[in-house]
Motif scaffolding. Structure first.
Motif, short mmCIF file in Angstrom:
data_model
loop_
_atom_site.label_atom_id
_atom_site.label_comp_id
_atom_site.label_asym_id
_atom_site.label_seq_id
_atom_site.Cartn_x
_atom_site.Cartn_y
_atom_site.Cartn_z
N HIS A 81 0.83 -1.20 0.00
CA HIS A 81 0.00 0.00 0.00
C HIS A 81 0.87 1.25 0.00
O HIS A 81 0.59 2.23 -0.71
N ILE A 82 1.95 1.22 0.78
CA ILE A 82 2.86 2.37 0.88
C ILE A 82 3.55 2.64 -0.45
O ILE A 82 3.79 3.79 -0.83
N MET A 83 3.87 1.57 -1.19
CA MET A 83 4.55 1.73 -2.48
C MET A 83 3.60 2.20 -3.57
O MET A 83 4.03 2.52 -4.69
N ASN A 84 2.32 2.20 -3.27
CA ASN A 84 1.29 2.70 -4.19
C ASN A 84 1.29 1.94 -5.52
O ASN A 84 1.11 2.52 -6.59
N ASN A 85 1.48 0.62 -5.44
CA ASN A 85 1.44 -0.19 -6.66
C ASN A 85 0.52 -1.39 -6.52
O ASN A 85 0.74 -2.44 -7.11
N VAL A 86 -0.52 -1.23 -5.70
CA VAL A 86 -1.54 -2.27 -5.55
C VAL A 86 -2.90 -1.69 -5.92
O VAL A 86 -3.08 -0.47 -5.95
N GLY A 87 -3.82 -2.58 -6.22
CA GLY A 87 -5.16 -2.13 -6.59
C GLY A 87 -6.20 -3.14 -6.17
O GLY A 87 -5.87 -4.26 -5.79
N PRO A 88 -7.47 -2.77 -6.22
CA PRO A 88 -8.54 -3.71 -5.86
C PRO A 88 -8.59 -4.89 -6.82
O PRO A 88 -8.37 -4.73 -8.02
N GLY A 89 -8.84 -6.07 -6.29
CA GLY A 89 -8.91 -7.27 -7.12
C GLY A 89 -7.70 -8.14 -6.91
O GLY A 89 -7.23 -8.36 -5.79
N LEU A 90 -7.14 -8.66 -8.00
CA LEU A 90 -5.97 -9.53 -7.96
C LEU A 90 -4.69 -8.71 -8.10
O LEU A 90 -4.56 -7.93 -9.03
#
Length: 211
Positions: A81-90
């Motif tokens: 989350h901190i790296m800002n490279n995740v999103g909802p879903g897979l």
């Protein structure tokens, strides 16, 4: 009275600069004893150091739709989350060991056909790490589920709306993975309002198929 003579040792700069190795010299009764202590720290916050023929990893799912998932591999935080490279879903990391790491975000705003096309591009033998966030089942077709089954998943068939799911497997082997967890979205047991608790899995993943 005889004085003990202490021999002096000249250590090369290379030896002194070796990481994680501390060499202590003790002079006792005229005999020189060398003690070497290794202080290797487990990677990815595991409780123990992995064997040399395994990779350390840890996968944490998201928490509700607030905190994103986290994937650590071989001591490196790849997604968070901190790296800002995740999103909802897979959220998927594909490892082409030992040289390359690919970090696609296949989240719920992607089309199911796009997700399936990407999964079909993963070559046999690659390591696949997956963490869900928010809702991973929105675009989960039977074909997509089958792709994960062929990587070793046994729980993907039961993943439904807002379930949390983490998985580590390898493409093309069709052998059950021991690295998989699922938390069911159940209003009787949910920790958050409308979501189950976070799940995680971690351990030592074989570097090669034969290990």
């Amino acid at each position: 009275m005889h004085r003990r003579r202490h021999k002096m040792f000249l250590l090369s700069s290379d030896l002194l600069s070796m990481p994680y190795i501390f060499i202590l010299f003790y002079f006792i009764s005229g005999f020189n004893k060398i003690h070497t202590t290794f202080t290797t720290v487990p990677k990815c916050s595991l409780s123990a150091v992995c064997p040399s023929d395994h990779f350390a990893f840890k996968i944490q799912s998201g928490a509700a739709n607030v905190v994103g998932p986290k994937i650590c591999f071989d001591g490196k935080n790849i997604m968070s989350h901190i790296m800002n490279n995740v999103g909802p879903g897979l959220n998927i990391v594909v490892v082409n060991a030992p040289q390359f790491l690919l970090f696609p975000n296949l989240n719920s705003i992607s089309d199911s056909a796009d997700i399936l096309a990407y999964l079909n591009e993963i070559k046999p033998g690659m390591i696949v790490l997956v963490a869900s966030f928010d809702d991973a089942a929105t675009k989960m077709t039977d074909e997509i589920r089958q792709m994960f089954v062929e990587m070793g998943s046994t729980l993907i068939g039961s993943v439904k709306r807002r379930d949390n799911w983490v998985f580590a497997g390898r493409t093309g082997i069709k052998i059950k993975s021991f690295f998989e967890q699922r938390a069911e979205n159940d209003k009787e047991t949910n920790i958050f309002d409308g979501w189950p608790g976070m799940v995680e899995v971690g351990g030592c993943f074989p570097r090669t198929i034969g290990v």
